[in-house]
Design a protein around this motif. Sequence first.
Motif, PDB file in Angstrom:
ATOM      1  N   ARG A   1       0.812  -1.223   0.000  1.00 45.75           N
ATOM      2  CA  ARG A   1       0.000   0.000   0.000  1.00 45.75           C
ATOM      3  C   ARG A   1       0.843   1.271   0.000  1.00 45.75           C
ATOM      4  NH1 ARG A   1      -4.003   0.085   4.703  1.00 45.75           N
ATOM      5  NH2 ARG A   1      -2.029  -0.212   5.746  1.00 45.75           N
ATOM      6  N   GLU A   2       1.827   1.368   0.861  1.00 44.92           N
ATOM      7  CA  GLU A   2       2.621   2.599   0.948  1.00 44.92           C
ATOM      8  C   GLU A   2       3.526   2.789  -0.270  1.00 44.92           C
ATOM      9  OE1 GLU A   2       1.896   5.069   2.930  1.00 44.92           O
ATOM     10  OE2 GLU A   2       0.334   3.718   3.652  1.00 44.92           O
TER      11      GLU A   2
ATOM     12  N   ARG B   1       1.266   4.141  -2.805  1.00 43.12           N
ATOM     13  CA  ARG B   1       0.988   5.552  -2.510  1.00 43.12           C
ATOM     14  C   ARG B   1       2.126   6.456  -3.010  1.00 43.12           C
ATOM     15  NH1 ARG B   1      -2.581   7.521   0.651  1.00 43.12           N
ATOM     16  NH2 ARG B   1      -2.828   5.649   1.908  1.00 43.12           N
ATOM     17  N   ARG B   2       3.374   6.044  -2.779  1.00 39.68           N
ATOM     18  CA  ARG B   2       4.520   6.841  -3.252  1.00 39.68           C
ATOM     19  C   ARG B   2       4.528   6.940  -4.781  1.00 39.68           C
ATOM     20  NH1 ARG B   2       6.851   4.252   1.089  1.00 39.68           N
ATOM     21  NH2 ARG B   2       7.696   2.553  -0.163  1.00 39.68           N
TER      22      ARG B   2
END
Length: 138
Positions: free
Chosen positions: A35-36, A39-40
């Motif tokens: 997920r992160e 996101r980036r």
Amino acid sequence: MASWISFAPVKRKPPRRKRRVTATGAELKKYRTHREEARRRISELLIRVSSHYGLKYGRVAIRNQRRSWGSCSQAGNLNFNYRILFLPEHLQEYIVAHELCHLKEFNHGPFFWKHVSSYVPSYKKIRKELKTIPISSI
């Protein structure tokens, strides 16, 4: 009038409820793991693509969606499927451009596609390619 005609009440089926499907343990772990990173990557693309259009957007959410790559709300909030991370860059850019263009045109009319084509001239070819990739297979 004939007295033998009777009108029985019509039986109606109750409305179908949408079943909410929850992720299994393995799917949930994969989502939480990536997920992160998604996101980036999406944030990088949003900065680049939104500067082309001169658009400002609201909140950005990374979701574990089963049926769509992204969406845009009328409030200007953007949602993206974390699985975008596993697509080739040209498909990632198209999805981001597509959702950003909904900030200008909240439909899929001719003006919407004109906006999309200003950043992704080969959007028709890319759309066809994207439709061949089942979201759940990634």
